[in-house]
Design an enzyme around this catalytic site. Structure first.
Site, PDB file in Angstrom:
ATOM      1  N   LYS A 146       0.816  -1.222   0.000  1.00 32.58           N
ATOM      2  CA  LYS A 146       0.000   0.000   0.000  1.00 32.58           C
ATOM      3  C   LYS A 146       0.847   1.268   0.000  1.00 32.58           C
ATOM      4  O   LYS A 146       0.561   2.219  -0.737  1.00 32.58           O
ATOM      5  CB  LYS A 146      -0.936  -0.033   1.206  1.00 32.58           C
ATOM      6  CG  LYS A 146      -2.008   1.034   1.217  1.00 32.58           C
ATOM      7  CD  LYS A 146      -3.088   0.711   2.241  1.00 32.58           C
ATOM      8  CE  LYS A 146      -2.612   0.755   3.670  1.00 32.58           C
ATOM      9  NZ  LYS A 146      -2.099  -0.514   4.198  1.00 32.58           N
ATOM     10  N   THR A 147       1.898   1.297   0.812  1.00 30.54           N
ATOM     11  CA  THR A 147       2.737   2.495   0.886  1.00 30.54           C
ATOM     12  C   THR A 147       3.489   2.718  -0.419  1.00 30.54           C
ATOM     13  O   THR A 147       3.611   3.861  -0.889  1.00 30.54           O
ATOM     14  CB  THR A 147       3.723   2.379   2.062  1.00 30.54           C
ATOM     15  OG1 THR A 147       2.984   2.289   3.284  1.00 30.54           O
ATOM     16  CG2 THR A 147       4.643   3.594   2.128  1.00 30.54           C
ATOM     17  N   LYS A 198      -0.901  10.285   6.588  1.00 34.18           N
ATOM     18  CA  LYS A 198      -0.985   9.004   7.292  1.00 34.18           C
ATOM     19  C   LYS A 198      -1.682   9.269   8.624  1.00 34.18           C
ATOM     20  O   LYS A 198      -1.088   9.809   9.554  1.00 34.18           O
ATOM     21  CB  LYS A 198       0.412   8.424   7.527  1.00 34.18           C
ATOM     22  CG  LYS A 198       0.410   7.055   8.193  1.00 34.18           C
ATOM     23  CD  LYS A 198      -0.054   5.965   7.255  1.00 34.18           C
ATOM     24  CE  LYS A 198       0.038   4.586   7.900  1.00 34.18           C
ATOM     25  NZ  LYS A 198      -0.337   3.501   6.968  1.00 34.18           N
ATOM     26  N   THR A 253       1.346   2.876  13.147  1.00 31.28           N
ATOM     27  CA  THR A 253       1.537   1.955  14.263  1.00 31.28           C
ATOM     28  C   THR A 253       2.809   1.145  14.064  1.00 31.28           C
ATOM     29  O   THR A 253       3.301   0.982  12.954  1.00 31.28           O
ATOM     30  CB  THR A 253       0.341   0.995  14.406  1.00 31.28           C
ATOM     31  OG1 THR A 253       0.261   0.159  13.244  1.00 31.28           O
ATOM     32  CG2 THR A 253      -0.966   1.765  14.561  1.00 31.28           C
ATOM     33  N   GLY A 295      -3.711  -0.954   7.203  1.00 27.80           N
ATOM     34  CA  GLY A 295      -4.324  -2.243   6.922  1.00 27.80           C
ATOM     35  C   GLY A 295      -5.498  -2.107   5.977  1.00 27.80           C
ATOM     36  O   GLY A 295      -5.438  -1.397   4.970  1.00 27.80           O
ATOM     37  N   SER A 305       2.036  -5.650  -5.481  1.00 23.81           N
ATOM     38  CA  SER A 305       3.344  -6.302  -5.626  1.00 23.81           C
ATOM     39  C   SER A 305       3.238  -7.386  -6.688  1.00 23.81           C
ATOM     40  O   SER A 305       2.941  -8.552  -6.386  1.00 23.81           O
ATOM     41  CB  SER A 305       3.786  -6.895  -4.284  1.00 23.81           C
ATOM     42  OG  SER A 305       5.066  -7.477  -4.380  1.00 23.81           O
ATOM     43  N   ALA A 342       7.019  -6.201  -7.737  1.00 30.07           N
ATOM     44  CA  ALA A 342       7.592  -6.569  -6.443  1.00 30.07           C
ATOM     45  C   ALA A 342       8.996  -5.982  -6.330  1.00 30.07           C
ATOM     46  O   ALA A 342       9.769  -5.996  -7.289  1.00 30.07           O
ATOM     47  CB  ALA A 342       7.641  -8.084  -6.317  1.00 30.07           C
ATOM     48  N   GLY A 343       9.302  -5.459  -5.168  1.00 27.15           N
ATOM     49  CA  GLY A 343      10.626  -4.887  -4.942  1.00 27.15           C
ATOM     50  C   GLY A 343      10.782  -3.464  -5.397  1.00 27.15           C
ATOM     51  O   GLY A 343      11.886  -2.891  -5.282  1.00 27.15           O
TER      52      GLY A 343
END
Length: 245
Positions: free
Chosen positions: A15-16, A37, A41, A112, A171, A201-202
């Protein structure tokens, strides 16, 4: 769309990084961007959080974090265990509106999934989205299980009269398995909303300059990118599967 809510179908799904890619593509298009944000957490004071990571990757972006709680839990639980005041939807909406007055685009990244609780009343990111009348971008996993999770998320949005902007795969694997390849065609149908990108991904480990240069390649024109959903789906077409659209 002065404000877009970014939610996920779960945790640790990219998500980020997707938020950073959307921010980078918008900045490259000449837009002033802020990322908000509401509740960070799982980090101690002084550690870089998600907003800081978006700024690191996307560049000229304003990053704002409303509250931070040290334990990696849902914001409501983390706030209660820390003996701290929770973040409430009204505060999120007020902060986003202030940022929108000074920026062309505000990205509000949740914690989340959509219905993770922010306070003791059961308020969620969906309540902030309703106050802002903002569309919601859903970040989903690529592989097995994502169709159900995505459909449930979008169903929850529509039940609250919220608009799903679309779905981005958070991803996309270098060697996608059969489920991931089939999901390219199945996700838009499960969501009843367009597939608007696939971030490799990555991507978050790339040098920030390369990340900014490539971000538009991963996102559809609706997100200031050049990614073509039909062409991408055709590349990974599975014989006998439903055609991409």
């Amino acid at each position: 769309m002065p404000t877009v809510i970014v939610t996920g179908t779960g945790t640790e799904i990219g998500k980020t990084v997707v938020t950073a890619a959307v921010a980078a593509a918008a900045v490259a298009g000449g837009r002033g961007v802020a990322v908000l944000k509401p509740g960070q957490t799982g980090l101690a004071p002084g550690e870089p959080g998600d907003a800081a990571e978006v700024v690191r990757l996307a560049g000229e972006v304003t990053g704002v974090e409303l509250a931070r709680f040290p334990e990696p839990l849902a914001p409501a639980t983390a706030a209660a265990r820390a003996g701290a005041e929770p973040v409430r939807p009204g505060e999120i909406a007020e902060a986003a509106e202030k940022l929108a007055a000074e920026h062309d685009l505000v990205l509000v990244e949740g914690s989340g999934g959509l219905l993770v609780r922010f306070d003791e009343t059961g308020a969620t990111l969906a309540d902030a989205a309703r106050l802002l009348a903002a569309p919601v971008l859903v970040v989903a996993q690529a592989g097995l299980g994502t169709l159900n999770a995505t459909a449930l998320t979008v169903e929850a949005l529509r039940a609250r009269s919220l608009t799903p902007l679309g779905v981005v795969i958070g991803s996309w694997p270098a060697a996608p398995d059969l489920a991931a390849r089939c999901n390219l065609a199945d996700l838009p149908e499960a969501a009843g909303a367009p597939l608007l990108g696939a971030v490799p991904a990555g991507a978050g480990a790339l040098d920030p300059a390369e990340f900014r240069a490539r971000a538009a390649e991963w996102l559809a024109p609706e997100l200031n990118g050049t990614w073509d959903a039909a062409g991408f789906t055709d590349t990974f077409q599975v014989p006998g599967a439903r055609p991409g659209r």
